[in-house]
Design a protein around this motif. Structure first.
Motif, mmCIF file in Angstrom:
data_model
loop_
_atom_site.group_PDB
_atom_site.id
_atom_site.type_symbol
_atom_site.label_atom_id
_atom_site.label_comp_id
_atom_site.label_asym_id
_atom_site.label_seq_id
_atom_site.Cartn_x
_atom_site.Cartn_y
_atom_site.Cartn_z
ATOM 1 N N LEU A 148 10.113 34.268 34.158
ATOM 2 C CA LEU A 148 9.788 35.195 34.942
ATOM 3 C C LEU A 148 10.010 36.084 36.658
ATOM 4 O O LEU A 148 10.341 36.646 37.102
ATOM 5 N N SER A 149 10.510 34.711 37.373
ATOM 6 C CA SER A 149 11.172 34.615 38.005
ATOM 7 C C SER A 149 12.012 36.121 38.577
ATOM 8 O O SER A 149 12.983 37.043 39.422
ATOM 9 N N TRP A 150 12.899 35.711 37.599
ATOM 10 C CA TRP A 150 13.582 37.412 37.042
ATOM 11 C C TRP A 150 13.176 38.891 37.532
ATOM 12 O O TRP A 150 13.802 39.738 37.928
ATOM 13 N N VAL A 151 11.833 39.079 36.644
ATOM 14 C CA VAL A 151 11.450 40.087 36.865
ATOM 15 C C VAL A 151 10.489 39.947 38.519
ATOM 16 O O VAL A 151 11.152 40.868 39.027
ATOM 17 N N THR A 152 9.743 38.591 38.336
ATOM 18 C CA THR A 152 8.953 39.208 40.022
ATOM 19 C C THR A 152 9.474 38.861 40.992
ATOM 20 O O THR A 152 8.708 38.866 42.120
ATOM 21 N N TYR A 153 10.079 38.532 41.373
ATOM 22 C CA TYR A 153 11.345 37.894 42.467
ATOM 23 C C TYR A 153 12.746 38.667 42.621
ATOM 24 O O TYR A 153 12.561 40.061 43.652
ATOM 25 N N TYR A 154 13.498 38.743 41.651
ATOM 26 C CA TYR A 154 14.943 39.700 42.182
ATOM 27 C C TYR A 154 13.956 40.948 41.758
ATOM 28 O O TYR A 154 15.335 41.658 42.061
ATOM 29 N N LEU A 155 14.454 41.305 40.701
ATOM 30 C CA LEU A 155 13.902 42.684 40.242
ATOM 31 C C LEU A 155 12.898 43.584 41.012
ATOM 32 O O LEU A 155 13.484 44.120 41.598
ATOM 33 N N PHE A 156 11.851 42.607 41.255
ATOM 34 C CA PHE A 156 10.982 43.575 42.095
ATOM 35 C C PHE A 156 11.542 43.835 43.500
ATOM 36 O O PHE A 156 11.996 44.696 44.267
ATOM 37 N N ASP A 157 12.225 42.884 43.885
ATOM 38 C CA ASP A 157 12.682 42.722 45.257
ATOM 39 C C ASP A 157 14.234 43.186 45.221
ATOM 40 O O ASP A 157 14.696 44.252 46.487
ATOM 41 N N GLY A 158 14.771 43.366 44.518
ATOM 42 C CA GLY A 158 15.913 44.484 44.573
ATOM 43 C C GLY A 158 15.452 45.815 44.324
ATOM 44 O O GLY A 158 16.182 46.453 44.835
ATOM 45 N N SER A 159 14.665 45.918 43.483
ATOM 46 C CA SER A 159 14.388 47.240 43.512
ATOM 47 C C SER A 159 13.798 48.051 44.605
ATOM 48 O O SER A 159 13.714 49.567 45.310
ATOM 49 N N LEU A 160 13.165 47.343 45.420
ATOM 50 C CA LEU A 160 12.244 47.531 46.976
ATOM 51 C C LEU A 160 13.331 48.184 47.956
ATOM 52 O O LEU A 160 13.706 48.460 48.381
ATOM 53 N N LEU A 161 14.453 47.152 47.823
ATOM 54 C CA LEU A 161 16.001 46.895 48.652
ATOM 55 C C LEU A 161 15.948 47.991 48.523
ATOM 56 O O LEU A 161 16.862 49.327 49.253
ATOM 57 N N VAL A 162 16.708 48.383 47.228
ATOM 58 C CA VAL A 162 17.118 49.883 46.958
ATOM 59 C C VAL A 162 16.188 50.835 47.364
ATOM 60 O O VAL A 162 17.285 52.060 47.863
ATOM 61 N N LEU A 163 15.336 50.935 47.232
ATOM 62 C CA LEU A 163 14.643 52.179 47.443
ATOM 63 C C LEU A 163 14.178 51.706 48.527
ATOM 64 O O LEU A 163 14.900 53.749 49.220
ATOM 65 N N LEU A 164 14.870 51.194 49.533
ATOM 66 C CA LEU A 164 14.463 51.308 50.547
ATOM 67 C C LEU A 164 15.326 51.843 51.582
ATOM 68 O O LEU A 164 15.514 53.266 52.391
ATOM 69 N N PHE A 165 16.261 51.846 51.130
ATOM 70 C CA PHE A 165 17.492 52.240 51.781
ATOM 71 C C PHE A 165 17.611 54.287 51.446
ATOM 72 O O PHE A 165 18.388 54.499 52.160
ATOM 73 N N VAL A 166 17.994 54.082 50.094
ATOM 74 C CA VAL A 166 18.107 55.756 49.386
ATOM 75 C C VAL A 166 17.071 56.159 50.272
ATOM 76 O O VAL A 166 16.971 58.236 50.785
#
Lengths: 91, 202
Positions: free
Chosen positions: B28-46
């Motif tokens: 579950l943490s792949w999505v709730t942690y890595y995908l969530f935080d990863g997409s958030l960081l990319v989004l903030l950068f963009v």
């Protein structure tokens, strides 16, 4: 007690703004499309987090009504104060 | 746009539920942690990139000043007052009820924190009320922006620095980015302390 990881979020934002300044005036890919794509991934992950969380799903039926009213009132008063301040202070 | 967001949110909830209950050993943490935080960081950068490139957005920001401080303060005040009124309506402990709305929409904080201080019943309420605040913000952005450009920022509370930020910026304009982010950031920093302070008064 306090999660300092929220501070990490400032880094990509600041980095993005800095890169934007450097790239200013150049033709870049359609950023709003990229943003929208990433938003959908994030919203999916948010939904997934909720769906896979026992505690949250279990809590919704029993406390649903009062929780909803609390959320509604908190949003209502927050919006009211900010809008009022914007009208009165004209900021 | 909101249609797609709600659709994807629903798909996410169902997928998360299925993965949790029917797929044994799903990480579950792949999505709730890595995908969530990863997409958030990319989004903030963009989004930072889009802001930095835009000449007008920076010019508009110069007139921001006061808003950066006033908005989160008023949102905090409004949120706690909302909790007080809700407590009066449902005849709940008023400090408990105010502590719930002092989560400012950060349900992953308010839930566990209130469970720890006031027990699981308040924890559940803290979880649900703050989650519903986030959901309410996402769903009502297009309506609220008609009331005022900063109304969605006020509604989002602490969530305007991450989850609701993209939706708000999309509807309210790029120049709202800094106010929304800084308001969410200030409220996120304040939330743990305010929740604990108010909850300790019960």
């Amino acid at each position: 007690m306090f999660d300092f990881s929220v501070l990490v979020l400032v880094v990509p934002l600041a980095l993005g703004i800095a890169c934007g300044f450097v790239l200013r005036g150049r033709k870049i890919v359609n950023l709003s499309k990229v943003t929208f794509g990433v938003i959908l991934v994030l919203i999916f992950a948010l939904g997934f987090t909720i769906g896979s969380n026992h505690d949250l799903l279990a809590s919704l039926p029993s406390v649903g009504v009062s929780a909803f009213v609390m959320a509604l009132l908190a949003v209502g008063f927050s919006v009211f104060f900010v809008v009022l301040a914007r009208k009165r202070l004209r900021f | 746009m909101i249609k797609y967001i709600l659709l994807v949110l629903a798909v996410g909830v169902v997928t998360g539920y299925l993965a949790d209950n029917f797929v044994v050993g799903f990480p579950l943490s792949w999505v709730t942690y890595y995908l969530f935080d990863g997409s958030l960081l990319v989004l903030l950068f963009v989004m930072g990139l889009a802001f930095g490139v835009d000449r007008e957005a920076v010019a508009k920001l110069r007139s921001t000043g006061l808003r950066v401080l006033v908005v989160p303060l008023l949102v905090a005040l409004g949120s706690v007052l909302g909790g007080l009124v809700a407590g009066l309506i449902f005849r709940l402990d008023l400090f408990g009820s105010m502590a719930v709305t002092a989560g400012f929409g950060w349900y992953t904080l308010a839930g566990p924190l209130l469970t720890q201080i006031l027990g699981s019943q308040w924890g559940a309420l803290g979880f649900a009320a703050n989650f519903l605040r986030e959901l309410l913000t996402v769903v009502s952005v297009s309506l609220m922006v008609k009331v005022d450009k900063y109304a969605p920022v006020a509604a989002g509370g602490a969530t305007t620095m991450d989850t609701t930020l993209p939706v708000i910026v999309r509807y309210c304009g790029k120049d709202v980015l800094i106010v929304a982010f800084s308001s969410g950031f200030t409220l996120s920093m304040a939330a743990p302390f305010v929740v604990m302070a108010i909850a300790s008064l019960t």
